[in-house]
Write an enzyme that holds these catalytic residues in place. Structure first.
Site, PDB file in Angstrom:
ATOM      1  N   HIS A  74      -6.232  -7.269  -0.515  1.00  0.00           N
ATOM      2  CA  HIS A  74      -6.353  -5.822  -0.748  1.00  0.00           C
ATOM      3  C   HIS A  74      -5.529  -5.426  -1.968  1.00  0.00           C
ATOM      4  O   HIS A  74      -4.421  -5.939  -2.173  1.00  0.00           O
ATOM      5  CB  HIS A  74      -5.861  -5.041   0.471  1.00  0.00           C
ATOM      6  CG  HIS A  74      -6.577  -5.370   1.734  1.00  0.00           C
ATOM      7  ND1 HIS A  74      -6.109  -6.311   2.633  1.00  0.00           N
ATOM      8  CD2 HIS A  74      -7.739  -4.902   2.245  1.00  0.00           C
ATOM      9  CE1 HIS A  74      -6.948  -6.392   3.648  1.00  0.00           C
ATOM     10  NE2 HIS A  74      -7.952  -5.557   3.434  1.00  0.00           N
ATOM     11  N   HIS A  86       0.821  -1.230   0.000  1.00  0.00           N
ATOM     12  CA  HIS A  86       0.000   0.000   0.000  1.00  0.00           C
ATOM     13  C   HIS A  86       0.849   1.271   0.000  1.00  0.00           C
ATOM     14  O   HIS A  86       0.314   2.359  -0.261  1.00  0.00           O
ATOM     15  CB  HIS A  86      -0.927   0.032   1.216  1.00  0.00           C
ATOM     16  CG  HIS A  86      -1.992  -1.009   1.204  1.00  0.00           C
ATOM     17  ND1 HIS A  86      -2.839  -1.205   0.131  1.00  0.00           N
ATOM     18  CD2 HIS A  86      -2.357  -1.932   2.137  1.00  0.00           C
ATOM     19  CE1 HIS A  86      -3.672  -2.190   0.405  1.00  0.00           C
ATOM     20  NE2 HIS A  86      -3.396  -2.650   1.604  1.00  0.00           N
ATOM     21  N   ASP A 118      -2.626 -10.698  -2.503  1.00  0.00           N
ATOM     22  CA  ASP A 118      -3.203 -10.188  -1.260  1.00  0.00           C
ATOM     23  C   ASP A 118      -4.658  -9.797  -1.510  1.00  0.00           C
ATOM     24  O   ASP A 118      -5.017  -9.384  -2.614  1.00  0.00           O
ATOM     25  CB  ASP A 118      -2.403  -8.964  -0.815  1.00  0.00           C
ATOM     26  CG  ASP A 118      -2.731  -8.481   0.582  1.00  0.00           C
ATOM     27  OD1 ASP A 118      -1.948  -8.742   1.509  1.00  0.00           O
ATOM     28  OD2 ASP A 118      -3.777  -7.815   0.754  1.00  0.00           O
ATOM     29  N   ASP A 144      -4.469 -13.022   3.151  1.00  0.00           N
ATOM     30  CA  ASP A 144      -5.705 -12.546   3.765  1.00  0.00           C
ATOM     31  C   ASP A 144      -6.935 -12.758   2.891  1.00  0.00           C
ATOM     32  O   ASP A 144      -8.048 -12.380   3.281  1.00  0.00           O
ATOM     33  CB  ASP A 144      -5.597 -11.088   4.206  1.00  0.00           C
ATOM     34  CG  ASP A 144      -4.850 -10.205   3.225  1.00  0.00           C
ATOM     35  OD1 ASP A 144      -4.500 -10.681   2.128  1.00  0.00           O
ATOM     36  OD2 ASP A 144      -4.598  -9.034   3.557  1.00  0.00           O
TER      37      ASP A 144
END
Length: 309
Positions: free
Chosen positions: A165, A126, A163, A247
């Site tokens: 996200h 991120h 991931d 995740d």
């Protein structure tokens, strides 16, 4: 030759708080998993400390300097309203993340390992060139890719991110750089809100595969096969970096996908097939998210077993 693990005790010293999901316990789970007898063939190295020059392969100098200045001697400092935090040990932790990622590229390029897994934290995908966010301070996966281009003279380097996200930071770093390719599968809608199919980069070098909440094995595999893998092959990478977040596992508390351990084996094997075809098997995988202890252990085990095969 073998699969090589880079890790370091400094990565336990990033301490965002007892209630924060990105806790040192995550790394403990990963390392305990990889110390089991079934992984005895792994090779291990301490992650070297990264350098500011390596950080600045992706991040603005003013941002790198600001992060260094923000590191507290004690207590914690919030970088983005509370989700992304620095403690007294965070600077060394994030520099070990950078050092591991770049050393992993160097080891694979030197023929010292078939592939590498960086068991480091905090995660990085991120982090944008001028912004820390989403638990991430510096973007070690993006840094590793640029390091591969600049130090080793590679012409095309890909980061593939599974991931849950979207890795907005990697996308931002790569968007205007046609020699760098970013592909992401991620739940949508979900934090950080980026990652639509229309975000394609300056040379169609960005590939986003947004997946709905509840997405399980069948849909995940179908969409990866149809939408991501052909474009990765067409890019013809000289090296593949994996942003390995676990995740999207069905047990993870921060998202709503329903992947099984075996899905992480499957996607790893698919990426290895392309690496074998295009770039002599060159892969460095870097730990990103994963916030269920059981899901993180199972996903990591499946992923690293595939790398070792």
């Amino acid at each position: 030759m073998s699969t090589l693990i880079y890790t370091h005790q400094d990565c336990f010293k990033h301490e965002p708080g007892s209630s924060h999901p990105e806790s040192p316990q995550r790394l403990k789970v990963v390392l305990e998993t990889l110390r089991a007898p079934e992984f005895e063939a792994l090779s291990w190295r301490d992650a070297p400390i990264g350098t500011r020059m390596q950080a600045m392969l992706v991040h603005d100098q003013d941002f790198v300097d600001a992060i260094a200045d923000a590191a507290p001697d004690s207590g914690r400092v919030a970088l983005d309203g509370g989700d992304t935090v620095m403690s007294a040990g965070s600077w060394n932790a994030v520099m070990r993340c950078i050092g591991a990622a770049c050393a992993g590229v160097d080891a694979v390029m030197a023929g010292e390992a078939d592939n590498v897994f960086c068991a480091t934290r905090p995660c990085g995908h991120h982090a944008e060139p001028d912004r820390a966010m989403g638990f991430c301070i510096f973007n070690q996966a993006a840094i590793a890719a640029v390091h591969a281009v600049q130090k080793h003279g590679l012409e095309r380097v890909a980061v593939v991110d599974f991931d849950v996200h979207h890795g907005n930071g990697t996308q931002a770093a790569f968007y205007a750089r046609p020699e760098l390719f970013y592909a992401s599968s991620h739940q949508s809608p979900l934090y950080p809100g980026t990652g639509s199919r229309t975000e394609t980069g300056v040379a169609h070098n960005i590939v986003n595969v947004p997946l709905p909440p509840g997405c399980g094995s069948v849909m995940f595999r179908e969409r990866i096969e149809a939408e991501m893998l052909p474009k990765l092959r067409a890019f013809r990478p000289d090296f593949i970096i994996i942003s390995a977040g676990f995740d999207a596992h069905k047990l993870d508390p921060l998202a709503g996908m329903s992947l099984e351990d075996d899905d992480f084996r499957w996607v790893t094997e698919k990426l290895m097939e392309i690496a074998d075809e295009e770039c002599a098997g060159r892969i460095v995988s870097i730990l990103e998210g994963g916030y269920s202890g059981e899901g993180l252990a199972g996903g990591t085990a499946a992923h690293v077993k595939a790398l070792m095969a």
